[in-house]
Design an enzyme around this catalytic site. Structure first.
Site, PDB file in Angstrom:
ATOM      1  N   HIS A 155       0.839  -1.207   0.000  1.00  0.00           N
ATOM      2  CA  HIS A 155       0.000   0.000   0.000  1.00  0.00           C
ATOM      3  C   HIS A 155       0.869   1.249   0.000  1.00  0.00           C
ATOM      4  CE1 HIS A 155      -3.752   2.217   0.626  1.00  0.00           C
ATOM      5  NE2 HIS A 155      -3.017   3.036   1.386  1.00  0.00           N
ATOM      6  N   SER A 156       0.584   2.163  -0.923  1.00  0.00           N
ATOM      7  CA  SER A 156       1.284   3.447  -1.025  1.00  0.00           C
ATOM      8  C   SER A 156       2.787   3.203  -1.200  1.00  0.00           C
ATOM      9  CB  SER A 156       0.961   4.309   0.195  1.00  0.00           C
ATOM     10  OG  SER A 156       1.341   5.649  -0.008  1.00  0.00           O
ATOM     11  N   LEU A 157       3.635   3.689  -0.307  1.00  0.00           N
ATOM     12  CA  LEU A 157       5.069   3.426  -0.417  1.00  0.00           C
ATOM     13  C   LEU A 157       5.334   1.928  -0.491  1.00  0.00           C
ATOM     14  CD1 LEU A 157       8.054   4.339  -0.338  1.00  0.00           C
ATOM     15  CD2 LEU A 157       7.922   4.221   2.158  1.00  0.00           C
TER      16      LEU A 157
END
Length: 252
Positions: free
Chosen positions: A89-91
């Site tokens: 998720h995300s990074l």
């Protein structure tokens, strides 16, 4: 059960599949603590624990992808002995993507599937201010603005002082990231984005298609950039369905 790089709350002796999960910047394995109960029992949920947090709090966190990837690959190698899927998720989406490219370059095993969550395509231009090197007051103001740090942490001065170096390091990982073109991966990819996520639009999610020659799908769930918290009831069924080809559905 813990390992230096992975936490497995319900370790399996002979899992049909491992789901290796990468949290967002400033996050840790606890983000995935409830997932084993929601996913098929044949899938072993493995949450990545980077240095600078949890049991690895005394270890200096990484601020460079070039330094992180070899260490991460070595740490995860013992767990790539059977089919696996990555979730980031995300990074965590960028880290998982770059890890898979690193493993390919080393002729090591590739995942059965990559699930990218709340993350714009790697080649898409990064937007927004750089915050990892801001003065303390401004940095903390930005943490409050992006709403990705638990409120109880933001309101506890002592706790904030403890976690701030780790969060800054994670932010540096993302903000210093430079995508270098390589041939697309031959790995299926499932991308999830939030309907109200201003940082990852539908177009930014669909742009991941350039990074794979495998099967590709984009799904939308309600919520903003941190739908992984607020829309877990929508996200986990998608993850469970994605794992179906490798594990039997859990009896419910």
């Amino acid at each position: 059960m813990t390992d230096r790089w992975l936490i497995r709350w319900q370790p399996r002796t002979e899992p049909a599949l491992r789901l290796i999960c990468f949290p967002y910047a400033g996050g840790g394995p606890a983000l995935f603590r409830t997932w084993p109960q929601a996913l098929p029992p044949q899938a072993e949920v493995c949450a990545v624990q980077l240095p600078g947090r949890g049991a690895r709090f005394t270890e200096p966190p990484f601020t460079s992808m070039d330094e992180l990837l070899p260490a991460l690959a070595d740490g995860l190698a013992p767990f790539l002995d059977r089919p696996y899927v990555t979730f980031g998720h995300s990074l965590g989406g960028i880290i998982s993507f770059e890890l898979v490219r690193f493993l390919r370059a080393k002729n090591l095993g590739q995942p059965e599937l990559m699930i990218i969550s709340g993350c714009r395509a790697a080649q898409a231009p990064r937007s927004g201010p750089r915050i990892h090197d801001l003065p303390t007051a401004e940095f903390r103001a930005e943490l409050r603005r992006i709403n990705g740090t638990p409120q109880e942490v933001l309101e506890d001065e002592g706790l904030l002082e403890v976690v701030e170096p780790m969060v800054r390091a994670d932010m540096a990982l993302g903000e210093r990231y430079l995508h270098l073109p390589e041939p697309p991966l031959d790995v299926p990819m499932s991308v999830v984005h939030g309907s109200a996520d201003a940082t990852v639009t539908r177009a930014a999610a669909e742009a991941w298609h350039e990074q794979t020659t495998g099967e590709f799908v984009v799904r939308e769930v309600p919520g903003d950039h941190f739908f992984i918290h607020d829309a877990e009831a929508d996200l986990l069924p998608l993850v469970r369905e994605s794992l179906r080809p490798w594990v039997l559905p859990s009896p419910r």
